[in-house]
Structures are given as structure tokens and as C-alpha cells.
Write a protein that holds these residues in place. Structure first.
Motif, short mmCIF file in Angstrom:
data_model
loop_
_atom_site.label_atom_id
_atom_site.label_comp_id
_atom_site.label_asym_id
_atom_site.label_seq_id
_atom_site.Cartn_x
_atom_site.Cartn_y
_atom_site.Cartn_z
N ASN A 20 -1.04 1.44 -10.53
CA ASN A 20 -2.08 1.86 -9.61
C ASN A 20 -1.47 2.83 -8.59
OD1 ASN A 20 -3.93 2.09 -7.55
ND2 ASN A 20 -4.36 -0.11 -7.40
N ILE A 66 0.83 -5.83 7.52
CA ILE A 66 -0.54 -5.61 7.07
C ILE A 66 -0.57 -4.91 5.71
CG2 ILE A 66 -2.76 -4.52 7.68
CD1 ILE A 66 -1.96 -6.71 9.68
N GLU A 67 0.38 -4.00 5.47
CA GLU A 67 0.32 -3.20 4.25
C GLU A 67 0.98 -3.87 3.05
OE1 GLU A 67 2.00 -0.21 6.54
OE2 GLU A 67 0.28 1.14 6.45
N VAL A 68 1.48 -5.08 3.25
CA VAL A 68 2.08 -5.82 2.13
C VAL A 68 0.97 -6.58 1.41
CG1 VAL A 68 3.56 -7.77 1.54
CG2 VAL A 68 4.39 -5.97 3.05
N ILE A 69 0.83 -6.30 0.10
CA ILE A 69 -0.25 -6.91 -0.66
C ILE A 69 0.20 -8.23 -1.30
CG2 ILE A 69 -1.83 -6.56 -2.62
CD1 ILE A 69 -1.35 -3.48 -2.12
N GLU A 90 -2.29 3.81 -5.82
CA GLU A 90 -2.40 3.42 -4.41
C GLU A 90 -1.37 2.36 -4.02
OE1 GLU A 90 -6.38 2.11 -3.81
OE2 GLU A 90 -7.21 4.13 -4.00
N VAL A 91 -0.70 1.82 -5.02
CA VAL A 91 0.20 0.70 -4.76
C VAL A 91 1.62 1.04 -5.19
CG1 VAL A 91 0.71 -1.71 -5.36
CG2 VAL A 91 -1.66 -0.97 -5.05
N SER A 116 2.54 6.25 4.04
CA SER A 116 3.81 6.68 4.63
C SER A 116 4.19 5.67 5.72
CB SER A 116 3.67 8.09 5.22
OG SER A 116 2.73 8.07 6.26
N GLU A 166 0.86 -1.17 0.00
CA GLU A 166 0.00 0.00 0.00
C GLU A 166 0.90 1.23 0.00
OE1 GLU A 166 -3.22 0.00 -0.18
OE2 GLU A 166 -3.76 -2.06 0.35
#
Lengths: 163, 541
Positions: free
Chosen positions: A40, A68-71, A42-43, A13, A10
Motif C-alpha cells: 500500500n 499517532i502515525e504508527v498503525i 500510503e503505508v 514525512s 503512515e
């Protein structure tokens, strides 16, 4: 052994500090790390070159996935991906050496992007091994300054990181 | 609905069913405390005497309720004090939500008064963290924080809220659901893997189940019991798994580890198939994982894929929530008998014999064993860290319904009193028994005031030997008896100290006073302290 790991995150920051912190506190060695936006907004995509055995790389992937922010995390075999790195290099070059250096540029498909009375600044984008070679060719002239981006990589063929 | 962000934060807690929070105020968190006052009949704040203890109390509360619980601190030193509690919760996978105040947004990065980069500082110890920059994000962030803390492998989540953000006005509505594309814990086990596990257990001649804290996290104690009973498989626990399985069950062989009991360690050595459930094979539980993986078929069941293959090589990995995966497994298994194997393990059970204690002291293990026989069945035992922890873990014979809590992974001294306090507030009908040493007690005794102030009945047991006993023993064994910095000279008279707080207290120095103290501890539910004098050279095991 070196491993190329691509990570979609994601674009928040603090994400980069979570990832670099994870590497240092778990004792994983990073050779290079490059980050930038993707198609994208957002990514972001991070490419990491890490050193370690298979067990270490498995742990790196699993620990990254816990953030959590790792897609998405994917590690590439060298044969599966194309990897590039950008380097800017300032080399000593008096008038009589310019032609020799120009020849090196021609063969290595690099560019001259700035010129002064006693230096030339070159730009090259290639895979890691070729950059090493390029540097060794220019060392005899005297390297004044050098800056590199770190490797980025993408899969061959129709494969993408998400499928 | 339009409201201040701080009021919205309170509404978020209400929506999550929070009725108790453990907070210590300061300038940067004052708007939130002010909003809490409006809801004091719904959410009570317990003013702990140190922020870390607020975190430990929330941890005790969360472990008993099984839901994420809240601690609050102000910016800078308040937030930094909370780190020990956050790290302790992280090591044991306990869901707590830490809410911290932060200096005003435009001051961030200016080294303002009481400014600390707490999201940065706590990063290694949180499951996730937020620095709230836009007050409108508060409902979503709180919803996500509670979801992340309590789901998958539970853990602490930090929300850092700048003071100006708390004061902003927002349009509040609490989200009904959470959408995080990158966070989807695996709950159900892979069907083929479940079948492989069932087959491996069926083929095993000497199977063994080792359960850890993950079994509590997923509320799977009953599923473990069923599996053990149907397949006639002996069970051992890690320290975090204690009280997950009935101590009195014929198939129970105790706690594994460097400070574990003989029967459990022998079972781990002699088994041919080991099913690990919600246990991460920490170095204190399994000293030589390599030897174990070579001689044994390892089946590792965990909700966190990163734990599988981290500390021990695995033959059959199975990712999922213990309760779900065990239920799937139970559908695949048939009754078995392992009489020979169980009989073999019986040989390792030995009744404890206690040496005669030195004059003026009692044997700590004997005291705890006798105490456990007298205490109500549903007592929550909270052990601190050090010799007292091992004495409690190995000598307290839990009855069905009992619960054992301790700081297993981080080994944080000073955890027990605040944790016991939180556990008592979560389950007021259960007796809360805290066991600590004279070293750890002096890291937490300020919380006696909190117990008095809010009428929290904790039965406090302090084992005094005027030593940091665990380190003393290590120096005796590993450093040729060169004892350094383990003498607690200058400690107060703990009975008098309790009296200063108005807490009834007594001292145990012989069998008579021991019996009297045990009667009192097992009797009326009240706040009290018992000091147990033990031999300075008493061994841990």
C-alpha cells in the motif's frame, strides 16, 4: 537479548524522525533499522532490531503505539519469522586470489557484481548470522569497504503483520 | 466557501468553540492575527508578555474548561519560547493547541530570519504535530489536532503554518468527523478485568485508592467518591490529583510522595491492595515502587497502556477511561466496611503545630492554612514550584468545589501566574488564587501587565525569603550546608513593584498584617498582591 520489531506507519514525512527520536530519548538501543514502502503506497514498513530485556521491549512496543502515525506494531520471535539483510562488500583481490574468493561466493550463494584489477565487489542477501560468517571468511583478503541495509523480516506461513 | 487559509484557521477555532486565545504576534504569523481581528467579538486574543506564559495560560484555561485551548506564537524565537509551555502541558497531560507561524515554504531549510524547526524541536514534548505544507489540509489538520489533544490521554498538539500557506486561498468546509486509522484510544474497560478488580477489592483487608491527574482528565471525581463510599476505601492523591477528592472526607488521607503527608505515605505502605487511578507512579510520588509492588496487590487503571507496567509492576492492569471504567466497576461492587483499617490510618493524622515564627516573618504553612479557611469554597488555587508548591499542596485545606492546579510533572517555575490568569478567564465567577515564591515570581511577574490590561482578577501571593528555598534546603541537607546560587539579592520591593503596575499590594510580617491580608484576599474579587515574608530557613514539610 535481540528483538525484531516490525512497525507499519503512515507514509508521512517526519515519521522516521519521530521513531528514531523515541528510541534515543527513552534510552532504547537500536541495532538496525530498515524502512521501505509496502504493498500500500500510503503505508511504510519499518523493521527494527532492538536490544533489551522483555520489559524494555514491552515499553518500546507501547511507546511506538502511542505515536499517532504508527498503525501497527508487532514483535517477532526468531522462530516465527524469516529475516534477511543485504550487504555489498568490496574486498582486495589480485588475480591469483580471485578463484578462492569465487569459491567462497559459490558456497555462500553470493554474487560478484563488480571487478577491477585489485578488488572484487560482492553482493550477499542472507540472515544476520550468515553475513557475520561471510565477513569473517573474507577478512583475510582485506575488506576495503562494506555497506549493509539493516534487517527486514516477514512472518512464516499465512500469518501477516495485520492479522 | 472560498477564503484565505488564515481566515479558515479562525473558522476552525470558532467551530471548536474557542473564545479566548493567548498569542504573541510576529511577522510569520501576521496573516493569522489579521484574520483574528475580523472575529475579535467572537475570539479575543490576550497579548501575554512572553510566549511560554501564553502556553501556561492556555493550560490553565484548558484545565478549568476541560477542552483543548489555544496559544499562538510566531516562527523562530516565538515558537522556541513556547517549548517550555508545551513540555509542561505534555508532562501533565493537558490539552493545548500550539499554533506557530513558520517562514515561507520555499525558505524552509535555508536558515532564514526567525526560522526554527519547531516541529522537530518540540517533537519529544507533543502528543502530535503538523507542519502544514498544503493550505487545503488546514480544516482536516485542525479537526484532527483538537481531537487528538482532547481525547485518550490528553496532551499538546502543535500546528506549524508557513506564512505563505496562511495567505493561500482555499475552499473551506470544516469536517464533521475525524478518521485516523492508527489512533483509537481504549475507553471502556475489558469486562473480565473489571470483574477481577472488583474481586480483588472485595477480598482486600486494607484496600487503598490513589488518584492522579487522570481522574480530572476524564472528569471521574464523582465515580471515585462513590467507589470509596460504597466500599469504605480510604483515598490518597498524587500532587496532580489534589482537589479531586473532598479534603474533609473522613476517608481522605492526603497527598502521597517524598513531599507528601505522613498519613498518605503510611497508607501506601500499610495497604494490601492499591488501586491506582489515572496516576503514573512518578518518582516523586512513589520513591520505591519495587518495595510497594512486592508487598501489595497493584491494580493499575489508566487510559494510556504505556503507563501500565512502566514505573511499577502491576497485578491487574485495566486500560480505559477512568470515568467509564469506574462506572463499570461500580456495577460490580457491594457495600463493605473496613473500620479497623480506617481506624489504623486515623492514628497517622496529626493536627499541625506551627513553631513561633522569627521576628518580621510568619510561618508559611500557618499562613496558607488560615488563608484556606477564609477563602471562598470554589477558589482555584494555583501553586508554583518549590517550597511554595509543597506548602500550598499540604497546608491549603480545600473545601468542596475547590480546585488545585500546579505544574506537577515538569515542575516548571513561572507557571502559576499565567495559569491562574487562564483559569480566571475560563471561570470568571471563581476566585483565582496564585501562590508562588520570590524566585518563581521573578520568572513571571511581567504577566501582571496582562492582568491589568485585560482586567483579570488574580489574587497573587508571593512568599519571600530571599532564597530559592527548595534548593537551599537540598544544599543544607545533601551538600553539608554549602549554599550556592540560592540568594536572591537584588530582588525588587514587590509591594512597590505591584504599585508600579497600579496593583494594590500589602506585606505580611506578623500576625496582625497576616490577618489583614487574609481578609483582603478572601474579600472582594480583584487583582491584588500580598507579599508574605517567611523565614529563610523555614522547612518544606
Amino acid at each position: 537479548m535481540k528483538h525484531t520489531i516490525s512497525v507499519l506507519v503512515e507514509n508521512h514525512s517526519g515519521v522516521l524522525s519521530r521513531i528514531s527520536g523515541l528510541f534515543s530519548r527513552r534510552g532504547f538501543n537500536i541495532e538496525s533499522l530498515a524502512v521501505g514502502p509496502t504493498e500500500n503506497p500510503e503505508v511504510s514498513r519499518i523493521t527494527i532490531i532492538a536490544d533489551g530485556d522483555d520489559h524494555t521491549v514491552e515499553q518500546i512496543e507501547k511507546q511506538l503505539n502511542k505515536l499517532i502515525e504508527v498503525i501497527k506494531v508487532k514483535s517477532f520471535r526468531p522462530s516465527d519469522c524469516m529475516a534477511r539483510e543485504l550487504m555489498l562488500l568490496k574486498v582486495s583481490a589480485t588475480a591469483e586470489k580471485r578463484q578462492e574468493i569465487m569459491t567462497i561466493c559459490e558456497i555462500t550463494e553470493s554474487k560478484v557484481i563488480d571487478l577491477t584489477v585489485n578488488t572484487m565487489t560482492l553482493e550477499i542477501c542472507d540472515k544476520y548470522d550468515h553475513l557475520v560468517k561471510f565477513v569473517s571468511l573474507l577478512e583475510p583478503y582485506g575488506i576495503v569497504e562494506m555497506v549493509r541495509t539493516g534487517t527486514i523480516a516477514i512472518q512464516r506461513g499465512n500469518e501477516t503483520i495485520t492479522k | 466557501m472560498k477564503m484565505s487559509a488564515s481566515k479558515a484557521m479562525v473558522e476552525c477555532l470558532k467551530a471548536e468553540g474557542i473564545d479566548t486565545v493567548y498569542g504573541y504576534p510576529g511577522a510569520a504569523i501576521c496573516p493569522f492575527f489579521d484574520a483574528l481581528l475580523d472575529e475579535e467579538n467572537t475570539i479575543r486574543n490576550i497579548l501575554v508578555r512572553h510566549e511560554a506564559n501564553g502556553g501556561h495560560a492556555a493550560s490553565g484555561f484548558a484545565r478549568m474548561r476541560g477542552t483543548p485551548q489555544v496559544c499562538i506564537a510566531t516562527s523562530g524565537p516565538g515558537a522556541v519560547n513556547l517549548i517550555t509551555a508545551i513540555a509542561t502541558a505534555y508532562a501533565d497531560s493537558i490539552p493545548i493547541i500550539a499554533i506557530t507561524g513558520q517562514v515561507a515554504t520555499e525558505q524552509i531549510g535555508s536558515d532564514a530570519f526567525q526560522e526554527a524547526d519547531i516541529t522537530g524541536a518540540a517533537e519529544p514534548f507533543v502528543k502530535h504535530s503538523y507542519l502544514v505544507k498544503d493550505a487545503n489540509e488546514i480544516p482536516r489538520i485542525f479537526k484532527e489536532a483538537f481531537y487528538i489533544a482532547g481525547s485518550g490521554r490528553p496532551g499538546p498538539v502543535l500546528i506549524d503554518v508557513p506564512v505563505d500557506v496562511q495567505k493561500a486561498m482555499i475552499d473551506f468546509s470544516y469536517p464533521k468527523s475525524v478518521k485516523i486509522r492508527s489512533y483509537k484510544p481504549t475507553i471502556k474497560g475489558n469486562f473480565m478485568q473489571v470483574k477481577r478488580v472488583a474481586k480483588a477489592l472485595k477480598n482486600a483487608k486494607r484496600p487503598l485508592i490513589c488518584i492522579g491527574g487522570g481522574v480530572f482528565a476524564s472528569n471521574a471525581c464523582e465515580e471515585v467518591r462513590k467507589l470509596s463510599e460504597i466500599m469504605d476505601i480510604p483515598v490518597i492523591t498524587t500532587m496532580m490529583g489534589i482537589s479531586c477528592f473532598n479534603d474533609e472526607d473522613r476517608l481522605f488521607f492526603g497527598m502521597i510522595g517524598t513531599h507528601g503527608v505522613k498519613s498518605a505515605n503510611a497508607a501506601a505502605n500499610d495497604c494490601d491492595t492499591l488501586l491506582l487511578v489515572g496516576a503514573r507512579v512518578g518518582d516523586r510520588a512513589v520513591k520505591t515502587p519495587l518495595a510497594l509492588e512486592e508487598s501489595t496487590t497493584i491494580i493499575h487503571m489508566d487510559i494510556d497502556p504505556a503507563e501500565i507496567g512502566k514505573n511499577i509492576g502491576t497485578d491487574i492492569p485495566l486500560v480505559g477511561n477512568a470515568k467509564d471504567v469506574l462506572s463499570q466497576l461500580l456495577e460490580q461492587v457491594e457495600p463493605m466496611k473496613h473500620d479497623e483499617w480506617v481506624e489504623h490510618l486515623e492514628k497517622y493524622r496529626k493536627p499541625r503545630k506551627f513553631p513561633k515564627a522569627k521576628k518580621g516573618t510568619v510561618d508559611p504553612r500557618q499562613f496558607i492554612e488560615k488563608l484556606s479557611a477564609a477563602m471562598p469554597a470554589d477558589t482555584t488555587v494555583v501553586a508554583d514550584v518549590g517550597q511554595n508548591q509543597i506548602w500550598a499542596a499540604t497546608s491549603y485545606k480545600l473545601k468542596p468545589g475547590g480546585r488545585f492546579l500546579t505544574s506537577g510533572g515538569m515542575g516548571t517555575m513561572g507557571y502559576s501566574l499565567p495559569c491562574a490568569m487562564g483559569a480566571k478567564m475560563a471561570c470568571p465567577d471563581r476566585t483565582s488564587l496564585q501562590i508562588c515564591g520570590d524566585g518563581s515570581f521573578q520568572m513571571q511577574f511581567m504577566e501582571m501587565a496582562t492582568c491589568v490590561q485585560y482586567g483579570v482578577n488574580v489574587k497573587i501571593v508571593v512568599m519571600t525569603n530571599n532564597r530559592l528555598g527548595m534548593v537551599r534546603e537540598l544544599q543544607d541537607i545533601g551538600f553539608n550546608g554549602r549554599k550556592v546560587s540560592v540568594f536572591l539579592d537584588g530582588s525588587p520591593d514587590f509591594v512597590k513593584l505591584a504599585a508600579a503596575y497600579g496593583i494594590p499590594a500589602m506585606r505580611v510580617t506578623d500576625t496582625r498584617s497576616m490577618n489583614k491580608a487574609i481578609d483582603a484576599l478572601a474579600g472582594e474579587d480583584r487583582l491584588m498582591l500580598v507579599e508574605v515574608c517567611v523565614d529563610e530557613d523555614a522547612p518544606t514539610l
